[in-house]
Design a protein around this motif. Structure first.
Motif, PDB file in Angstrom:
ATOM      1  N   LEU A  26     -84.611  52.513 -29.518  1.00  0.00           N
ATOM      2  CA  LEU A  26     -86.075  52.748 -29.690  1.00  0.00           C
ATOM      3  C   LEU A  26     -86.302  53.202 -30.971  1.00  0.00           C
ATOM      4  O   LEU A  26     -87.134  52.490 -32.005  1.00  0.00           O
ATOM      5  N   LEU A  27     -85.908  54.498 -31.424  1.00  0.00           N
ATOM      6  CA  LEU A  27     -86.293  54.992 -32.687  1.00  0.00           C
ATOM      7  C   LEU A  27     -85.570  54.265 -33.768  1.00  0.00           C
ATOM      8  O   LEU A  27     -86.292  53.895 -34.876  1.00  0.00           O
ATOM      9  N   GLU A  28     -84.495  53.716 -33.698  1.00  0.00           N
ATOM     10  CA  GLU A  28     -83.833  52.924 -34.697  1.00  0.00           C
ATOM     11  C   GLU A  28     -84.643  51.565 -34.843  1.00  0.00           C
ATOM     12  O   GLU A  28     -84.811  51.291 -36.062  1.00  0.00           O
ATOM     13  N   VAL A 267    -102.032  43.584 -35.855  1.00  0.00           N
ATOM     14  CA  VAL A 267    -101.236  43.480 -34.858  1.00  0.00           C
ATOM     15  C   VAL A 267     -99.831  44.241 -35.189  1.00  0.00           C
ATOM     16  O   VAL A 267     -99.368  44.835 -34.047  1.00  0.00           O
ATOM     17  N   LEU A 268     -99.253  44.140 -36.267  1.00  0.00           N
ATOM     18  CA  LEU A 268     -98.100  44.930 -36.407  1.00  0.00           C
ATOM     19  C   LEU A 268     -98.297  46.516 -36.316  1.00  0.00           C
ATOM     20  O   LEU A 268     -97.717  47.069 -35.688  1.00  0.00           O
ATOM     21  N   MET A 269     -99.478  46.911 -36.920  1.00  0.00           N
ATOM     22  CA  MET A 269     -99.966  48.405 -36.574  1.00  0.00           C
ATOM     23  C   MET A 269    -100.015  48.613 -35.269  1.00  0.00           C
ATOM     24  O   MET A 269     -99.597  49.671 -34.885  1.00  0.00           O
ATOM     25  N   GLU A 270    -100.667  47.794 -34.416  1.00  0.00           N
ATOM     26  CA  GLU A 270    -100.495  48.191 -32.953  1.00  0.00           C
ATOM     27  C   GLU A 270     -99.142  48.160 -32.396  1.00  0.00           C
ATOM     28  O   GLU A 270     -98.980  49.022 -31.583  1.00  0.00           O
ATOM     29  N   VAL A 271     -98.298  47.355 -32.772  1.00  0.00           N
ATOM     30  CA  VAL A 271     -96.720  46.973 -32.310  1.00  0.00           C
ATOM     31  C   VAL A 271     -96.262  48.431 -32.554  1.00  0.00           C
ATOM     32  O   VAL A 271     -95.706  49.225 -31.655  1.00  0.00           O
ATOM     33  N   ILE A 272     -96.323  49.105 -33.977  1.00  0.00           N
ATOM     34  CA  ILE A 272     -95.690  50.277 -34.232  1.00  0.00           C
ATOM     35  C   ILE A 272     -96.392  51.377 -33.537  1.00  0.00           C
ATOM     36  O   ILE A 272     -95.636  52.352 -33.301  1.00  0.00           O
ATOM     37  N   ARG A 273     -97.479  51.434 -33.356  1.00  0.00           N
ATOM     38  CA  ARG A 273     -98.165  52.501 -32.533  1.00  0.00           C
ATOM     39  C   ARG A 273     -97.610  52.496 -31.156  1.00  0.00           C
ATOM     40  O   ARG A 273     -97.250  53.702 -30.566  1.00  0.00           O
ATOM     41  N   ASN A 274     -97.331  51.330 -30.434  1.00  0.00           N
ATOM     42  CA  ASN A 274     -97.048  51.497 -29.197  1.00  0.00           C
ATOM     43  C   ASN A 274     -95.323  51.775 -29.070  1.00  0.00           C
ATOM     44  O   ASN A 274     -95.102  52.678 -28.237  1.00  0.00           O
ATOM     45  N   TYR A 275     -94.732  51.579 -30.288  1.00  0.00           N
ATOM     46  CA  TYR A 275     -93.182  52.007 -30.416  1.00  0.00           C
ATOM     47  C   TYR A 275     -93.449  53.682 -30.361  1.00  0.00           C
ATOM     48  O   TYR A 275     -92.030  54.297 -29.691  1.00  0.00           O
ATOM     49  N   SER A 276     -94.084  54.189 -31.135  1.00  0.00           N
ATOM     50  CA  SER A 276     -94.224  55.778 -31.468  1.00  0.00           C
ATOM     51  C   SER A 276     -94.307  56.472 -29.895  1.00  0.00           C
ATOM     52  O   SER A 276     -93.964  57.262 -29.439  1.00  0.00           O
ATOM     53  N   ASP A 277     -95.402  55.653 -29.239  1.00  0.00           N
ATOM     54  CA  ASP A 277     -95.791  56.396 -27.936  1.00  0.00           C
ATOM     55  C   ASP A 277     -94.556  56.148 -26.965  1.00  0.00           C
ATOM     56  O   ASP A 277     -94.105  57.007 -26.156  1.00  0.00           O
ATOM     57  N   ARG A 278     -93.857  54.983 -26.994  1.00  0.00           N
ATOM     58  CA  ARG A 278     -92.738  54.737 -26.240  1.00  0.00           C
ATOM     59  C   ARG A 278     -91.660  55.860 -26.518  1.00  0.00           C
ATOM     60  O   ARG A 278     -90.552  56.083 -25.500  1.00  0.00           O
ATOM     61  N   ILE A 279     -91.459  55.891 -27.622  1.00  0.00           N
ATOM     62  CA  ILE A 279     -90.131  56.789 -28.172  1.00  0.00           C
ATOM     63  C   ILE A 279     -90.465  58.417 -27.564  1.00  0.00           C
ATOM     64  O   ILE A 279     -89.488  58.904 -27.031  1.00  0.00           O
ATOM     65  N   GLY A 280     -91.635  58.837 -27.608  1.00  0.00           N
ATOM     66  CA  GLY A 280     -91.977  60.182 -27.280  1.00  0.00           C
ATOM     67  C   GLY A 280     -91.795  60.300 -25.678  1.00  0.00           C
ATOM     68  O   GLY A 280     -90.959  61.315 -25.147  1.00  0.00           O
ATOM     69  N   GLN A 281     -92.305  59.340 -24.909  1.00  0.00           N
ATOM     70  CA  GLN A 281     -92.024  59.068 -23.627  1.00  0.00           C
ATOM     71  C   GLN A 281     -90.394  59.010 -23.142  1.00  0.00           C
ATOM     72  O   GLN A 281     -90.179  59.777 -22.229  1.00  0.00           O
ATOM     73  N   THR A 282     -89.730  58.159 -23.707  1.00  0.00           N
ATOM     74  CA  THR A 282     -88.389  57.866 -23.385  1.00  0.00           C
ATOM     75  C   THR A 282     -87.477  59.354 -23.615  1.00  0.00           C
ATOM     76  O   THR A 282     -86.767  59.535 -22.894  1.00  0.00           O
ATOM     77  N   PHE A 283     -87.685  59.930 -24.970  1.00  0.00           N
ATOM     78  CA  PHE A 283     -86.932  61.166 -25.063  1.00  0.00           C
ATOM     79  C   PHE A 283     -87.120  62.159 -24.258  1.00  0.00           C
ATOM     80  O   PHE A 283     -86.505  62.870 -23.774  1.00  0.00           O
ATOM     81  N   LEU A 284     -88.512  62.209 -23.866  1.00  0.00           N
ATOM     82  CA  LEU A 284     -89.113  63.441 -22.938  1.00  0.00           C
ATOM     83  C   LEU A 284     -88.391  63.113 -21.568  1.00  0.00           C
ATOM     84  O   LEU A 284     -88.087  63.988 -20.832  1.00  0.00           O
ATOM     85  N   SER A 285     -88.466  61.900 -21.107  1.00  0.00           N
ATOM     86  CA  SER A 285     -87.705  61.419 -19.724  1.00  0.00           C
ATOM     87  C   SER A 285     -86.201  61.911 -19.679  1.00  0.00           C
ATOM     88  O   SER A 285     -85.666  62.324 -18.842  1.00  0.00           O
ATOM     89  N   ILE A 286     -85.417  61.458 -20.947  1.00  0.00           N
ATOM     90  CA  ILE A 286     -84.260  61.900 -21.038  1.00  0.00           C
ATOM     91  C   ILE A 286     -83.919  63.390 -20.753  1.00  0.00           C
ATOM     92  O   ILE A 286     -82.923  63.917 -20.123  1.00  0.00           O
ATOM     93  N   SER A 287     -84.820  64.078 -21.576  1.00  0.00           N
ATOM     94  CA  SER A 287     -84.540  65.610 -21.480  1.00  0.00           C
ATOM     95  C   SER A 287     -84.691  66.218 -20.271  1.00  0.00           C
ATOM     96  O   SER A 287     -84.118  67.300 -20.023  1.00  0.00           O
ATOM     97  N   LYS A 288     -85.628  65.459 -19.310  1.00  0.00           N
ATOM     98  CA  LYS A 288     -85.822  66.329 -18.120  1.00  0.00           C
ATOM     99  C   LYS A 288     -84.509  65.838 -16.951  1.00  0.00           C
ATOM    100  O   LYS A 288     -84.781  66.279 -15.781  1.00  0.00           O
ATOM    101  N   LYS A 289     -83.842  64.976 -17.465  1.00  0.00           N
ATOM    102  CA  LYS A 289     -82.644  64.489 -16.609  1.00  0.00           C
ATOM    103  C   LYS A 289     -81.298  65.449 -16.194  1.00  0.00           C
ATOM    104  O   LYS A 289     -81.066  66.175 -17.376  1.00  0.00           O
TER     105      LYS A 289
END
Length: 289
Positions: A26-28, A267-289
């Motif tokens: 996601l980050l890449e 539209v692109l600004m909204e896309v990358i904003r959603n990406y940044s939110d998903r990145i945080g959520q995904t990394f946090l989820s992995i860290s808790k496993k």
């Protein structure tokens, strides 16, 4: 010995990437999307900017390119298991982001001052080099070159005032009631509304400076309760530098996109904003496993 170490390094990095794969991907993707956005802006509007002598456009594009480069460095450090180093590079990314936002806010005069402040930094650097050239065993610029730079330095001080000679002299005129030497990055940060990031900035600074806090508080030991001396790779502590990188890169990209607020860019600004939110959520989820 060297072959064994290199093999261990590669295997560790491979296992680390496997653990954090969804987050790294996601980050890449986020970095690629933001980089392509900057490339498209530069390609589409560079000719117009040159015709209009638009220095602000040039500086914002260059800040964005630097932000993308730093983000790639951070991704590389994270994949190879160096979260503390990645965090320290985010500190640089945050500075680039805040500076771009400041230039965008204050416009062409601020951009001009920022551009010419390079002469101030060069002259100060030349003097410092000349002072220590014997101990460095590295020859400083010649007296003629230093004098030429001094003449340009004096011309700029005459044009912009004595405050221009300070470290953040290019921004000092925005704050006429303050001592120019008290204007620093924290001032820039606050002016653009990023002062809430100061605790994270100071945290990241611990990985740069040789303070006592940085000796003990290591992201690499985020999942370890033992007092271990970190000298190599870790597969812990990726979440904060990854999410902070995503946010800062999103912000500096939006600064560039807002220069030309087309529907596609919005539209692109909204896309990358959603990406940044998903990145945080995904990394946090992995860290808790």
């Amino acid at each position: 010995m060297l072959q064994e170490r290199q093999q261990c390094f590669s295997e560790f990095a491979s296992n680390n990437i496997s653990r954090w794969k969804s987050g790294f991907d996601l980050l890449e993707s986020h970095i690629i999307t933001c980089t392509e956005a900057g490339e498209n802006i530069n390609t589409s509007y560079r000719t117009e900017a040159v015709e209009n002598n638009d220095l602000l456009f040039d500086l914002l594009v260059r800040h964005h390119a630097r932000a993308c480069h730093i983000s790639n460095e951070i991704l590389c450090l994270l994949k190879n298991g160096f979260p503390d180093a990645a965090h320290s590079r985010w500190r640089a990314l945050h500075e680039v982001n805040a500076t771009a936002m400041f230039l965008d806010k204050h416009g062409s005069e601020c951009a001009e001052r920022f551009y010419f402040h390079d002469v101030i930094d060069s002259y100060d650097g030349m003097k410092e080099h000349k002072k220590y050239e014997e101990r460095l065993q590295a020859k400083a610029p010649s007296a003629e070159i230093i004098e030429e730079c001094k003449q340009e330095y004096d011309r700029l001080i005459k044009r912009y005032g004595k405050s221009f000679s300070s470290h953040y002299g290019w921004a000092a005129y925005i704050f006429p009631d303050r001592n120019p030497r008290t204007v620093g990055f924290a001032t820039i940060e606050k002016d653009v509304g990023l002062d809430h990031m100061r605790p994270y900035y100071k945290w990241a600074s611990q990985n740069i400076h040789a303070g006592s806090k940085g000796m003990r508080e290591r992201l690499a030991l985020a999942e370890c309760n033992d007092d271990i001396l970190v000298v190599g790779q870790s597969n812990s502590g990726m979440t904060d530098p990854a999410h902070a990188t995503a946010l800062s890169l999103m912000q500096v990209t939006c600064v560039l996109l807002k220069l030309k607020p087309t529907l596609d860019h919005i539209v692109l600004m909204e896309v990358i904003r959603n990406y940044s939110d998903r990145i945080g959520q995904t990394f946090l989820s992995i860290s808790k496993k």
